[in-house]
Scaffold this motif. Sequence first.
Motif, short mmCIF file in Angstrom:
data_model
loop_
_atom_site.label_atom_id
_atom_site.label_comp_id
_atom_site.label_asym_id
_atom_site.label_seq_id
_atom_site.Cartn_x
_atom_site.Cartn_y
_atom_site.Cartn_z
N ALA A 26 -2.60 6.04 3.86
CA ALA A 26 -3.34 6.23 5.07
C ALA A 26 -3.42 5.59 5.51
O ALA A 26 -3.20 5.51 7.03
N SER A 27 -4.25 4.74 5.28
CA SER A 27 -4.57 3.19 6.20
C SER A 27 -2.77 2.80 5.95
O SER A 27 -3.66 2.31 8.03
N ALA A 28 -2.17 2.52 6.37
CA ALA A 28 -1.32 1.85 6.04
C ALA A 28 -0.92 2.38 7.31
O ALA A 28 -0.25 1.72 8.24
N ILE A 29 -0.38 3.24 7.33
CA ILE A 29 0.31 4.33 8.56
C ILE A 29 -0.73 4.01 9.07
O ILE A 29 0.15 3.79 10.51
N GLU A 30 -1.87 4.55 9.62
CA GLU A 30 -2.25 3.93 10.43
C GLU A 30 -2.14 3.11 11.20
O GLU A 30 -2.42 2.96 12.18
N PHE A 31 -2.66 1.90 10.19
CA PHE A 31 -1.98 0.35 11.31
C PHE A 31 -0.54 0.07 11.59
O PHE A 31 -0.87 0.08 12.49
N LEU A 32 0.34 1.06 11.16
CA LEU A 32 1.25 0.69 10.94
C LEU A 32 1.04 1.65 13.13
O LEU A 32 2.36 0.52 14.19
N ASP A 33 0.45 2.76 12.25
CA ASP A 33 0.86 3.23 14.42
C ASP A 33 0.25 2.61 15.20
O ASP A 33 0.64 2.66 16.56
N ASN A 34 -1.01 2.21 15.01
CA ASN A 34 -1.35 1.04 16.10
C ASN A 34 -0.54 -0.60 16.24
O ASN A 34 -0.71 -0.91 17.10
N LEU A 35 0.56 -0.96 15.21
CA LEU A 35 0.97 -1.91 15.42
C LEU A 35 2.36 -2.01 16.30
O LEU A 35 2.35 -2.45 17.23
N LEU A 36 3.12 -1.37 15.82
CA LEU A 36 4.80 -0.86 16.47
C LEU A 36 4.60 -0.24 18.15
O LEU A 36 3.61 -0.03 18.16
N ALA B 93 1.17 -1.63 -0.22
CA ALA B 93 0.05 -0.47 -0.32
C ALA B 93 0.75 1.29 0.11
O ALA B 93 0.38 2.26 -0.82
N LEU B 94 2.00 1.01 1.07
CA LEU B 94 2.65 2.98 0.95
C LEU B 94 3.47 3.16 -0.27
O LEU B 94 4.14 3.70 -0.65
N LYS B 95 3.47 1.65 -1.79
CA LYS B 95 4.76 1.54 -2.77
C LYS B 95 3.65 1.92 -3.48
O LYS B 95 4.11 2.51 -4.85
N GLY B 96 2.19 1.84 -3.16
CA GLY B 96 1.12 2.58 -4.50
C GLY B 96 0.84 3.49 -4.78
O GLY B 96 1.60 4.66 -3.45
N GLY B 97 0.38 4.23 -5.08
CA GLY B 97 -0.41 5.20 -5.55
C GLY B 97 -1.09 5.97 -5.25
O GLY B 97 -2.01 7.49 -4.98
N ARG B 98 -1.76 5.03 -4.57
CA ARG B 98 -3.82 5.49 -3.66
C ARG B 98 -3.22 6.16 -2.49
O ARG B 98 -2.74 5.50 -1.41
N ALA B 99 -3.52 7.58 -2.16
CA ALA B 99 -3.12 8.25 -0.79
C ALA B 99 -4.08 7.36 0.05
O ALA B 99 -3.26 7.61 1.18
N GLU B 100 -5.21 7.25 -0.26
CA GLU B 100 -6.38 6.84 1.32
C GLU B 100 -5.95 5.44 1.76
O GLU B 100 -5.58 5.01 2.45
N ARG B 101 -4.89 4.65 0.52
CA ARG B 101 -4.26 3.20 1.49
C ARG B 101 -3.34 3.61 1.30
O ARG B 101 -2.63 3.07 2.71
N LEU C 143 9.17 8.35 8.39
CA LEU C 143 10.20 8.03 6.92
C LEU C 143 9.40 7.66 5.85
O LEU C 143 9.00 7.78 4.90
N LEU C 144 7.51 7.65 6.80
CA LEU C 144 6.39 7.06 5.66
C LEU C 144 5.22 8.40 5.00
O LEU C 144 4.87 8.82 4.54
N GLU C 145 5.92 9.30 6.71
CA GLU C 145 4.69 10.53 6.63
C GLU C 145 5.57 11.84 6.19
O GLU C 145 4.26 12.63 5.85
N GLU C 146 6.66 11.88 6.58
CA GLU C 146 7.11 13.73 6.36
C GLU C 146 7.37 13.23 4.35
O GLU C 146 8.23 12.80 4.42
N SER C 147 7.26 14.18 3.93
CA SER C 147 7.08 14.45 2.60
C SER C 147 8.84 15.37 2.66
O SER C 147 9.13 15.29 1.79
N SER C 148 9.36 16.33 3.89
CA SER C 148 10.32 17.11 3.73
C SER C 148 11.95 16.52 4.33
O SER C 148 11.70 16.07 5.46
#
Length: 243
Positions: free
Chosen positions: A182-192, A172-180, A203-208
């Motif tokens: 965002a969902s992947a990052i939220e999943f990791l936020d709850n998992l790690l 999902a992170l490598k794909g181009g769909r923004a909603e997927r 690394l996944l959230e920050e564009s700068s």
Amino acid sequence: PFLVRLPVAVALLTQRRLKNAAQEALVRLGPRIIGALADALGDSRSDPALRREIPRVLSQLATPRSAEVLLASLGTEDAVLKYQVVRALGRLHERDPRLPEPNPFIAERIYEETRAHYEALATCKSLSVQGCDDRSLLGRALRERLDQNLEIIFRLLGLQYPQRDIFSVYAALKGGRAERRASAIEFLDNLLNQSLKSVILPLLEESSTEMLIDGAWRHFGVDKREPIDALRMILRQSDAWLR
């Protein structure tokens, strides 16, 4: 017969037309060859091409001993070999989710690979001042290493957390769909756990890149570099292609 066949089969792993047959022959010899494979894998004087073929064989043997040998090789300085070792561990884990057994060394490697990713980002940022971007050979090579390093981080996470879920998140992170994404990052936020979350999620959230490098200083002491220092750092690395 066993002692005669073993070195022949191992040597054939580097022959393109015969390596699949050689892998099958070695796997058929069973766990008794793991010690010999471990010696060849750990011998830095051996042909690098040969060492890079051994992890796949070990993954097919799928025993606690083969898992131990692969884990012991995670610290290799050969970037290509490290990638093959991590892939092999993933295949082994897929065959038997009990392997490798829970080991704090895996968490340490995830942390070290994340640090290496931040260092590579800092190097890319430093060299972009001199026009080292994705249009240059060095810029493309550095970008490829960054992508590979992120993949290694996620493959290692797949040994600590549910593997299928981690691979779905990575896709999902490598794909181009923004909603997927965002969902992947939220999943990791709850998992790690908190220590991993604090260094991986940026690394996944920050564009700068600037913000990421600021975070690299806080977490790892990685600072901005002058372009000449970044080049010197590359020349000191074990990655022969980048050198």
